[in-house]
Design a protein around this motif. Structure first.
Motif, PDB file in Angstrom:
ATOM      1  N   LEU A 105      82.032  46.992 -19.936  1.00 35.13           N
ATOM      2  CA  LEU A 105      80.631  46.775 -20.298  1.00 35.13           C
ATOM      3  C   LEU A 105      79.697  47.278 -19.208  1.00 35.13           C
ATOM      4  O   LEU A 105      78.565  47.665 -19.474  1.00 35.13           O
ATOM      5  N   GLN A 106      80.188  47.295 -17.965  1.00 37.58           N
ATOM      6  CA  GLN A 106      79.339  47.703 -16.844  1.00 37.58           C
ATOM      7  C   GLN A 106      79.232  49.223 -16.690  1.00 37.58           C
ATOM      8  O   GLN A 106      78.360  49.703 -15.996  1.00 37.58           O
ATOM      9  N   ALA A 107      80.101  49.979 -17.367  1.00 41.84           N
ATOM     10  CA  ALA A 107      80.135  51.441 -17.244  1.00 41.84           C
ATOM     11  C   ALA A 107      80.196  51.860 -15.773  1.00 41.84           C
ATOM     12  O   ALA A 107      79.179  52.108 -15.133  1.00 41.84           O
ATOM     13  N   PRO A 108      81.389  51.889 -15.162  1.00 42.50           N
ATOM     14  CA  PRO A 108      81.513  52.194 -13.736  1.00 42.50           C
ATOM     15  C   PRO A 108      80.905  53.554 -13.396  1.00 42.50           C
ATOM     16  O   PRO A 108      80.933  54.479 -14.205  1.00 42.50           O
ATOM     17  N   PRO A 109      80.334  53.685 -12.203  1.00 38.39           N
ATOM     18  CA  PRO A 109      79.664  54.940 -11.837  1.00 38.39           C
ATOM     19  C   PRO A 109      80.639  56.098 -11.668  1.00 38.39           C
ATOM     20  O   PRO A 109      81.729  55.939 -11.129  1.00 38.39           O
ATOM     21  N   SER A 131      72.496  56.636  -9.622  1.00 39.83           N
ATOM     22  CA  SER A 131      73.829  56.283 -10.108  1.00 39.83           C
ATOM     23  C   SER A 131      74.052  56.967 -11.455  1.00 39.83           C
ATOM     24  O   SER A 131      73.229  56.834 -12.372  1.00 39.83           O
ATOM     25  N   LEU A 132      75.152  57.722 -11.557  1.00 40.64           N
ATOM     26  CA  LEU A 132      75.517  58.401 -12.804  1.00 40.64           C
ATOM     27  C   LEU A 132      76.712  57.692 -13.419  1.00 40.64           C
ATOM     28  O   LEU A 132      77.764  57.574 -12.790  1.00 40.64           O
ATOM     29  N   THR A 133      76.558  57.192 -14.642  1.00 43.27           N
ATOM     30  CA  THR A 133      77.657  56.574 -15.378  1.00 43.27           C
ATOM     31  C   THR A 133      77.908  57.393 -16.635  1.00 43.27           C
ATOM     32  O   THR A 133      77.259  58.417 -16.866  1.00 43.27           O
ATOM     33  N   THR A 134      78.829  56.935 -17.467  1.00 48.31           N
ATOM     34  CA  THR A 134      79.102  57.628 -18.726  1.00 48.31           C
ATOM     35  C   THR A 134      78.043  57.310 -19.774  1.00 48.31           C
ATOM     36  O   THR A 134      78.184  57.714 -20.935  1.00 48.31           O
ATOM     37  N   GLU A 135      76.995  56.588 -19.365  1.00 46.93           N
ATOM     38  CA  GLU A 135      75.915  56.250 -20.301  1.00 46.93           C
ATOM     39  C   GLU A 135      74.571  56.851 -19.893  1.00 46.93           C
ATOM     40  O   GLU A 135      73.789  57.261 -20.746  1.00 46.93           O
ATOM     41  N   ALA A 136      74.274  56.876 -18.587  1.00 43.93           N
ATOM     42  CA  ALA A 136      72.946  57.326 -18.164  1.00 43.93           C
ATOM     43  C   ALA A 136      72.932  57.701 -16.688  1.00 43.93           C
ATOM     44  O   ALA A 136      73.835  57.351 -15.926  1.00 43.93           O
ATOM     45  N   LEU A 137      71.880  58.438 -16.308  1.00 38.71           N
ATOM     46  CA  LEU A 137      71.555  58.687 -14.908  1.00 38.71           C
ATOM     47  C   LEU A 137      70.394  57.755 -14.577  1.00 38.71           C
ATOM     48  O   LEU A 137      69.312  57.866 -15.159  1.00 38.71           O
ATOM     49  N   SER A 138      70.627  56.807 -13.683  1.00 42.31           N
ATOM     50  CA  SER A 138      69.609  55.810 -13.360  1.00 42.31           C
ATOM     51  C   SER A 138      69.307  55.835 -11.871  1.00 42.31           C
ATOM     52  O   SER A 138      70.024  56.454 -11.085  1.00 42.31           O
ATOM     53  N   PHE A 139      68.228  55.138 -11.468  1.00 42.61           N
ATOM     54  CA  PHE A 139      67.836  55.130 -10.065  1.00 42.61           C
ATOM     55  C   PHE A 139      67.298  53.757  -9.686  1.00 42.61           C
ATOM     56  O   PHE A 139      66.941  52.934 -10.534  1.00 42.61           O
ATOM     57  N   ALA A 140      67.259  53.507  -8.380  1.00 42.10           N
ATOM     58  CA  ALA A 140      66.693  52.274  -7.836  1.00 42.10           C
ATOM     59  C   ALA A 140      66.174  52.591  -6.440  1.00 42.10           C
ATOM     60  O   ALA A 140      66.521  53.615  -5.842  1.00 42.10           O
ATOM     61  N   LYS A 141      65.344  51.693  -5.895  1.00 35.33           N
ATOM     62  CA  LYS A 141      64.802  51.908  -4.559  1.00 35.33           C
ATOM     63  C   LYS A 141      65.869  51.770  -3.493  1.00 35.33           C
ATOM     64  O   LYS A 141      65.865  52.464  -2.477  1.00 35.33           O
ATOM     65  N   THR A 142      66.809  50.835  -3.693  1.00 29.62           N
ATOM     66  CA  THR A 142      67.919  50.619  -2.753  1.00 29.62           C
ATOM     67  C   THR A 142      69.202  50.473  -3.552  1.00 29.62           C
ATOM     68  O   THR A 142      69.163  50.222  -4.762  1.00 29.62           O
ATOM     69  N   LEU A 195      72.581  59.777 -20.995  1.00 35.16           N
ATOM     70  CA  LEU A 195      73.585  60.834 -20.866  1.00 35.16           C
ATOM     71  C   LEU A 195      73.581  61.767 -22.077  1.00 35.16           C
ATOM     72  O   LEU A 195      73.662  62.983 -21.939  1.00 35.16           O
ATOM     73  N   ALA A 196      73.452  61.195 -23.287  1.00 32.78           N
ATOM     74  CA  ALA A 196      73.498  62.005 -24.512  1.00 32.78           C
ATOM     75  C   ALA A 196      72.328  62.977 -24.610  1.00 32.78           C
ATOM     76  O   ALA A 196      72.376  63.934 -25.391  1.00 32.78           O
ATOM     77  N   ASN A 197      71.275  62.759 -23.814  1.00 32.87           N
ATOM     78  CA  ASN A 197      70.082  63.616 -23.888  1.00 32.87           C
ATOM     79  C   ASN A 197      70.116  64.794 -22.922  1.00 32.87           C
ATOM     80  O   ASN A 197      69.225  65.636 -22.944  1.00 32.87           O
ATOM     81  N   ILE A 198      71.127  64.849 -22.044  1.00 32.29           N
ATOM     82  CA  ILE A 198      71.209  65.943 -21.062  1.00 32.29           C
ATOM     83  C   ILE A 198      71.556  67.253 -21.767  1.00 32.29           C
ATOM     84  O   ILE A 198      72.488  67.309 -22.575  1.00 32.29           O
ATOM     85  N   ARG A 199      70.803  68.305 -21.446  1.00 24.88           N
ATOM     86  CA  ARG A 199      71.020  69.618 -22.066  1.00 24.88           C
ATOM     87  C   ARG A 199      71.565  70.644 -21.071  1.00 24.88           C
ATOM     88  O   ARG A 199      72.160  71.634 -21.460  1.00 24.88           O
ATOM     89  N   ALA A 200      71.330  70.428 -19.773  1.00 26.78           N
ATOM     90  CA  ALA A 200      71.852  71.342 -18.742  1.00 26.78           C
ATOM     91  C   ALA A 200      71.641  70.731 -17.370  1.00 26.78           C
ATOM     92  O   ALA A 200      70.743  69.907 -17.172  1.00 26.78           O
ATOM     93  N   ALA A 201      72.492  71.112 -16.418  1.00 28.19           N
ATOM     94  CA  ALA A 201      72.341  70.725 -15.010  1.00 28.19           C
ATOM     95  C   ALA A 201      72.598  71.981 -14.187  1.00 28.19           C
ATOM     96  O   ALA A 201      73.711  72.520 -14.196  1.00 28.19           O
ATOM     97  N   GLU A 202      71.569  72.463 -13.500  1.00 24.35           N
ATOM     98  CA  GLU A 202      71.647  73.754 -12.821  1.00 24.35           C
ATOM     99  C   GLU A 202      70.943  73.723 -11.472  1.00 24.35           C
ATOM    100  O   GLU A 202      70.141  72.825 -11.189  1.00 24.35           O
ATOM    101  N   LYS A 203      71.235  74.727 -10.644  1.00 22.97           N
ATOM    102  CA  LYS A 203      70.573  74.872  -9.347  1.00 22.97           C
ATOM    103  C   LYS A 203      69.153  75.415  -9.527  1.00 22.97           C
ATOM    104  O   LYS A 203      68.829  76.016 -10.548  1.00 22.97           O
ATOM    105  N   VAL A 204      68.337  75.214  -8.504  1.00 25.06           N
ATOM    106  CA  VAL A 204      66.971  75.718  -8.482  1.00 25.06           C
ATOM    107  C   VAL A 204      66.839  76.680  -7.303  1.00 25.06           C
ATOM    108  O   VAL A 204      67.387  76.440  -6.229  1.00 25.06           O
TER     109      VAL A 204
END
Length: 731
Positions: A491-495, A523-534, A545-554
């Protein structure tokens, strides 16, 4: 490279291995390779889009070359870009395109014509150059076109990879710049659709479920026919396959029983590089790495930050390295040894305390596996004289093969970004030795080996009691508790990956607009890419996660900084969005890109192209296009880039790799089949077992035969996937 703290790093030399060179070594290339001088004309990259036509003219045929665009050109200027133009040469005539300023993704759409003479053999040469106002132009690569072949096909259009200019005579400087010792292996696998591997997977799973009670013989046979050099690979592939089937614990339990059945001396138990030992090593790295980071991370970080001089061996003490304890009097050797012992006792005590508190944090499947190991060893070696043997069996894996190697080489276990310096390495080595002594239950043999470790003896002795208490609690897990823990963890979806990143933020509008990067914990899990201050604060979901279309360099020039990546996704309303994230170093950038691509590889709507720049003002910084939502100027890279311990499981690839291994030992399998069936010829698998049940080995040989046929011919309706290429490099 030679690292420079203030200026640019200097190039020392390079080693270049072609694909053909690596492929010519089936077991991999291994050895010393000379560094050679780096010639700028050989360091090219990128592709150019050309349209080539041969058409009849009034007097002679005409050759038309249309230079359309290029992508991923090498940045030759200090601003991180190039000013590219193209030079087209044929039979002494030269034509040039216009110059596109500050772009590695230029568009020209310019056409040149040349007269073709009958029987002319000269090739058409298309060269890309970076224009410089003051210094000489920099070579970006070239394409050589066979005009005779073009006459036959009449027309050709496509992307051509730019090639280096190797026309110059090379300097003989081999050996003058030093050498690199490399191990490189290329694996090129064609992975079939899942349905083709089901018979093999079902057969292996059936064998594991039978365990030692049934007529199963495949797992022992695989162990017997696996050579030492490939045992780690086979163990990892089998472990991942069974982990995906929910049978990792049962597979390891079977290996425990097999090893115990042939072991009579307790001091040799699980000490060899058997399939059981290698499989548990892989299991702990796949299933227990997050746990390892939680226990060891703070202690390792403290050792690196303190940078204290620590030495217990009197023959290695160097007082000058320590400095002074007072203003005038240098430390004595005895004081150095005592301070070192105090430091190590503190680190060892902190580690054992962290371990004692970590029972609930240990993954349920790891606890259940160690429970099986503990029980099997106690059943095999009962009696008071073997009281410590079950504990030593657990610590032989947990301490000796997992914690100790991680302490000695924290970078290899992703605990640190860099290898330790000489002083810190020595501290880590002494700490690892102390952990090994605790793991060996402080036996007289381990104590006598290095008598100078005696100052740590009270802490080691106390640590043995702590460790035994920890293991007792660790293996005290019932089936119900195991299922409950697994349910909670699922249920926690490990990172998949986590760590600090810098997210790009834009403030203001118009001419007052400014941008900056803000540090957050992602934190990237099998459900989402999330963030926090600490790391400990509540996380907010940034991208599903299902909404990601590409991950590329800039491109570096986009934000005036390096190691920036972009995650292209759609928001809840279906609108395209881009998040720009900056990493600390190139290794971290590649790890994040690899993780993002792996977890989103099955997403629908993945993009085929993207812009490596940013849309600023009224155009893209990379290709200068003015249409914001138009097609990208570079192709996306959806393939896996790095093999990491936290990779999502790929059942079909693991099954293919197991099949490939079994194919390599097929002759030995046939030999064993002949022994069991009384002399049947190789290649004649029984097809009608009749009243006698067909044994596992015969079924396995039939499965291998079917898979070989599936690989040799394209399956109807569902062709094989593209080759899955994996390049393994060790320096």
């Amino acid at each position: 490279m030679d690292e420079d703290a203030l200026s640019r790093d200097d190039v020392i030399g390079k080693v270049c291995l072609t694909r053909d060179t690596i492929a010519s070594h089936p077991k991999g290339f291994s050895g010393w390779a000379h560094l050679t001088e780096v010639d700028p004309d050989e360091e090219v990259q990128g592709e150019i889009h050309l349209r080539l036509e041969v058409w009849p003219g009034a007097r002679a045929c005409r050759l038309r070359c249309s230079v359309l665009e290029a992508r991923d050109l090498a940045p030759k200027d200090r601003n991180g870009t190039s000013d590219p133009f193209v030079r087209v040469r044929y039979k002494g005539r030269t034509r040039e395109t216009s110059i596109v300023k500050k772009s590695c993704y230029p568009r020209w759409n310019e056409t040149f014509e040349f007269e073709l003479q009958e029987g002319a053999m000269e090739a058409l040469c298309v060269e890309a150059w970076d224009w410089d106002l003051v210094s000489r132009n920099d070579f970006l690569g070239k394409v050589v076109i066979d005009v005779q072949r073009l006459r036959v096909v009449q027309q050709e259009e496509g992307w051509f990879r730019l090639q280096p200019d190797q026309s110059k005579s090379r300097r003989h400087d081999e050996g003058n710049l030093g050498s690199l010792q490399l191990e490189v292996r290329l694996r090129d696998e064609t992975v079939l659709p899942s349905s083709y591997y089901q018979p093999l997977v079902h057969l292996l799973c059936h064998e594991v479920k039978l365990g030692m009670q049934g007529p199963g013989q495949l797992i022992p046979l695989i162990e017997e026919t696996t050579s030492t050099e490939c045992r780690q690979d086979v163990a990892t592939n089998l472990l991942k396959l069974f982990l995906g089937q929910g049978l990792a614990k049962d597979f390891l339990d079977l290996l425990f029983q097999l090893e115990l059945s042939r072991t009579s001396e307790t001091n040799t138990l699980f000490r060899s590089n058997s399939l059981a030992s290698k499989s548990v090593e892989s299991f702990l790295k796949v299933a227990g790495m997050q746990y390892l980071h939680g226990v060891l991370g703070p202690i390792i970080n403290k050792v690196f930050e303190e940078k204290k001089y620590v030495e217990l061996d009197p023959s290695k003490v160097e007082v000058k390295d320590v400095g002074c304890s007072g203003l005038h009097r240098p430390q004595t050797e005895a004081e150095v040894l005592e301070q070192s012992a105090q430091t190590l006792r503190a680190h060892l005590g902190a580690l054992l305390s962290a371990l004692s508190r970590s029972v609930r944090a240990c993954p349920a499947v790891v606890r259940a596996t160690f429970r099986q190991l503990f029980r099997r060893v106690r059943e095999r070696f009962p009696g008071a004289q073997h009281e410590n043997v079950p504990f030593i069996a657990v610590t032989s894996f947990l301490c000796l093969r997992f914690f100790s190697p991680a302490i000695m080489s924290p970078k290899l276990f992703h605990l640190r970004e860099r290898h330790a310096d000489a002083r810190t390495s020595r501290t880590l080595l002494l700490l690892a030795k102390a952990v090994q002594n605790v793991g060996n239950m402080d036996t007289p043999a381990s104590r006598a080996k290095e008598a100078w470790m005696e100052p740590l003896q009270p802490t080691v002795h106390q640590g043995v009691a702590q460790l035994k208490d920890f293991i007792t609690k660790l293996v005290d897990i019932e089936e119900k508790d195991e299922l409950d823990l697994q349910r909670t963890l699922s249920l926690q979806a490990p990172p998949v990956k986590e760590g600090p990143l810098f997210i790009h933020r834009t403030k203001g509008k118009g001419p007052l607009m400014s941008s900056s990067f803000k540090k957050l914990y992602f934190s990237l899990t099998t459900e989402a890419l999330s963030f926090a201050k600490t790391p400990s604060s509540k996380k907010s979901a940034l991208i599903k996660l299902a909404n990601i279309r590409a991950a590329e360099k800039v491109e570096e020039k986009s934000f005036g900084g390096s190691h920036v990546m972009q995650v292209i996704y759609t928001d809840d309303a279906g609108r395209p969005q881009t998040a720009y994230l900056q990493c600390k170093c190139v290794n971290e950038l590649n790890q994040w890109l690899s993780a993002l691509r792996k977890v989103s590889i099955n997403n629908t709507g993945l993009l085929g192209s993207y812009h490596p720049g940013v849309f600023r003002g009224d155009k893209w910084s990379c290709c200068h296009q003015k249409e914001k939502t138009g097609q990208g100027c570079d192709k996306t890279r959806s393939r896996v880039t790095l093999q990491e311990w936290n990779d999502p499981l790929d059942h079909d690839l693991e099954a293919q790799l197991i099949y490939r291994h079994l194919l390599g030992v097929e002759a030995m399998l046939w030999e064993r089949h002949r022994e069991l069936s009384g002399g049947a010829e190789a290649g004649t698998v029984p097809t009608s077992p009749g009243k006698v049940p067909e044994d596992s080995l015969a079924r396995l040989l039939r499965v291998l035969q079917d898979l070989r046929e599936a690989h040799s011919s394209s399956p109807a309706g569902s062709p094989p996937s593209e080759p899955n290429c994996l390049l393994e490099l060790q320096t």
